[in-house]
Design a protein around this motif. Structure first.
Motif, PDB file in Angstrom:
ATOM      1  N   THR A  95       0.814  -1.217   0.000  1.00 52.22           N
ATOM      2  CA  THR A  95       0.000   0.000   0.000  1.00 52.22           C
ATOM      3  C   THR A  95       0.845   1.263   0.000  1.00 52.22           C
ATOM      4  O   THR A  95       0.525   2.240  -0.679  1.00 52.22           O
ATOM      5  N   THR A  96       1.930   1.250   0.772  1.00 51.54           N
ATOM      6  CA  THR A  96       2.827   2.408   0.824  1.00 51.54           C
ATOM      7  C   THR A  96       4.266   1.969   0.591  1.00 51.54           C
ATOM      8  O   THR A  96       4.654   0.849   0.929  1.00 51.54           O
ATOM      9  N   THR A  97       5.038   2.876   0.017  1.00 52.84           N
ATOM     10  CA  THR A  97       6.458   2.616  -0.196  1.00 52.84           C
ATOM     11  C   THR A  97       7.226   3.010   1.061  1.00 52.84           C
ATOM     12  O   THR A  97       6.661   3.525   2.030  1.00 52.84           O
ATOM     13  N   GLY A 100       6.677   6.337   2.448  1.00 54.07           N
ATOM     14  CA  GLY A 100       5.320   6.675   2.877  1.00 54.07           C
ATOM     15  C   GLY A 100       4.367   7.046   1.760  1.00 54.07           C
ATOM     16  O   GLY A 100       3.189   7.320   2.014  1.00 54.07           O
ATOM     17  N   LYS A 101       4.837   7.040   0.531  1.00 54.19           N
ATOM     18  CA  LYS A 101       3.972   7.386  -0.594  1.00 54.19           C
ATOM     19  C   LYS A 101       3.141   6.172  -1.020  1.00 54.19           C
ATOM     20  O   LYS A 101       3.415   5.051  -0.635  1.00 54.19           O
ATOM     21  N   ALA A 102       2.127   6.431  -1.817  1.00 57.28           N
ATOM     22  CA  ALA A 102       1.269   5.347  -2.279  1.00 57.28           C
ATOM     23  C   ALA A 102       2.032   4.411  -3.197  1.00 57.28           C
ATOM     24  O   ALA A 102       2.736   4.847  -4.112  1.00 57.28           O
ATOM     25  N   ASP A 103       1.899   3.111  -2.945  1.00 59.96           N
ATOM     26  CA  ASP A 103       2.497   2.107  -3.814  1.00 59.96           C
ATOM     27  C   ASP A 103       1.772   2.110  -5.149  1.00 59.96           C
ATOM     28  O   ASP A 103       0.605   2.512  -5.244  1.00 59.96           O
ATOM     29  N   VAL A 104       2.433   1.627  -6.198  1.00 58.15           N
ATOM     30  CA  VAL A 104       1.818   1.571  -7.516  1.00 58.15           C
ATOM     31  C   VAL A 104       0.527   0.760  -7.492  1.00 58.15           C
ATOM     32  O   VAL A 104      -0.398   1.028  -8.263  1.00 58.15           O
TER      33      VAL A 104
END
Length: 349
Positions: A95-97, A100-104
């Protein structure tokens, strides 16, 4: 289909599912179909009163007294439902990298508005799950045994004991169009908007992209495409069989590298694993590379044998999502990107 799941078949074998790494070893799960909603971070809004049922791809019928509002789903499923206006309350899977960003695989979802029960393979916080008081648990399935993707096998009994009905949407050994239609039906049952202008435009875009890819493949039948995924020690070459995207692209006429069945045996029939010394085993004009965060991306591949591949030197490497987000909005660009790559490709193999 998923190469990036690689950390799972042997904790990695799961590779199979589409890329090279995908599917395999620890899966588990269950299924569902029919409802209504609209969405914001606390789950699908304004669930209808009245009974709800949905027959999933295991042949099991999920039932509830009302349309599920508090939905927990594998992140890719949640991302697809989001495109139809259905908001999940909790998610599991990438879900997150790390930053902390949104995963693809999260698509357009605002990941700050969902409770993440586990971000990696084998992670599923049962206490958090129970606290969400879920109305339904939804995931995809990468085998024909009915195992829910990213629901840990060792804890599935405890997870299902929470009491929410489960729904499984199969992404195993069929063309992409079938699970797309199944997800649309599921979204409709959950109150999603499946007839509005945005969805109709996305569906037309998908159909136009399919026609474009078919035309490109017909115009350049000698262009050979290889689906790959990279890990530190191995390079995985996926065959078209079993993966929903590759099966569909092949049906549209795309000429793929096809590892022999015996070579794919260790990958559960999904892929062949090669050492980096043998990465040039199959000549290819275009290489589609697994874009999931579990796979090493092309810019991070340092092996000299990779850099010497004709397709790499020609700049004919594109991204592939072995776990497509099953909405027309997210699948149309996959066809467009491959069509463009074939249209502009030079024969280098």
């Amino acid at each position: 289909m998923p190469i990036a799941r690689a950390t799972h078949l042997s904790r990695r074998g799961v590779l199979a599912a589409g890329g090279a790494l995908g599917l395999g070893a620890a899966l588990a799960a269950c299924g569902t179909d029919d409802g209504k909603s609209g969405g914001s971070g606390s789950g699908t809004a304004a669930a209808k009163s009245g009974p709800w049922t949905f027959k999933d791809d295991r042949g099991q019928t999920a039932k509830a007294d009302k349309v599920p509002a508090d939905i927990v789903a594998f992140v890719g499923v949640a991302a697809a439902l989001y495109d139809y206006g259905v908001q999940a309350k909790g998610v599991f899977g990438p879900t997150t990298t790390k930053d902390g960003k949104a995963d693809v695989q999260a698509g357009d979802m605002d990941v700050s508005k969902v409770t993440v029960l586990g971000n990696e393979w084998g992670q599923f916080n049962i206490e958090k799950y129970a606290a969400l008081a879920p109305d339904v648990l939804i995931s995809t399935m990468f085998d024909d045994a009915g195992t829910l993707w990213y629901v840990p096998e060792e804890s599935k009994k405890k997870i299902l004991a929470v009491g929410a009905p489960s729904v499984g949407i199969s992404v195993y050994d069929r063309q992409m169009t079938e699970p797309l239609q199944r997800m649309l039906a599921l979204a409709k049952s959950l109150g999603g908007d499946v007839t509005g202008d945005k969805v109709q435009q996305a569906k037309k875009r998908f159909e136009d992209a399919a026609a474009r890819l078919r035309a490109a493949a017909k115009a350049k039948p000698d262009i050979k495409v290889m689906a790959g995924s990279a890990s530190q020690d191995l390079f995985y070459v996926s065959g078209t069989n079993l993966s929903i995207d590759l099966e569909y692209f092949k049906a549209l006429g795309v000429n793929f590298v096809e590892p022999p069945e015996q070579a794919k045996a260790k990958g559960g029939g999904w892929y062949e694993s090669l050492s980096w010394e043998n990465v040039d085993k199959y000549p290819a004009d275009i290489i589609m590379m697994d874009n999931r965060t579990s796979a090493i991306q092309p810019a991070g591949i340092t092996q000299g044998t990779w850099k010497k591949l004709p397709a790499v030197q020609a700049g004919q490497v594109i991204a592939r999502n072995p776990e497509p987000i099953l909405s027309y909005d997210k699948c149309a660009p996959l066809l467009e990107d491959l069509a463009k790559a074939i249209e502009t490709a030079k024969k280098v193999s």
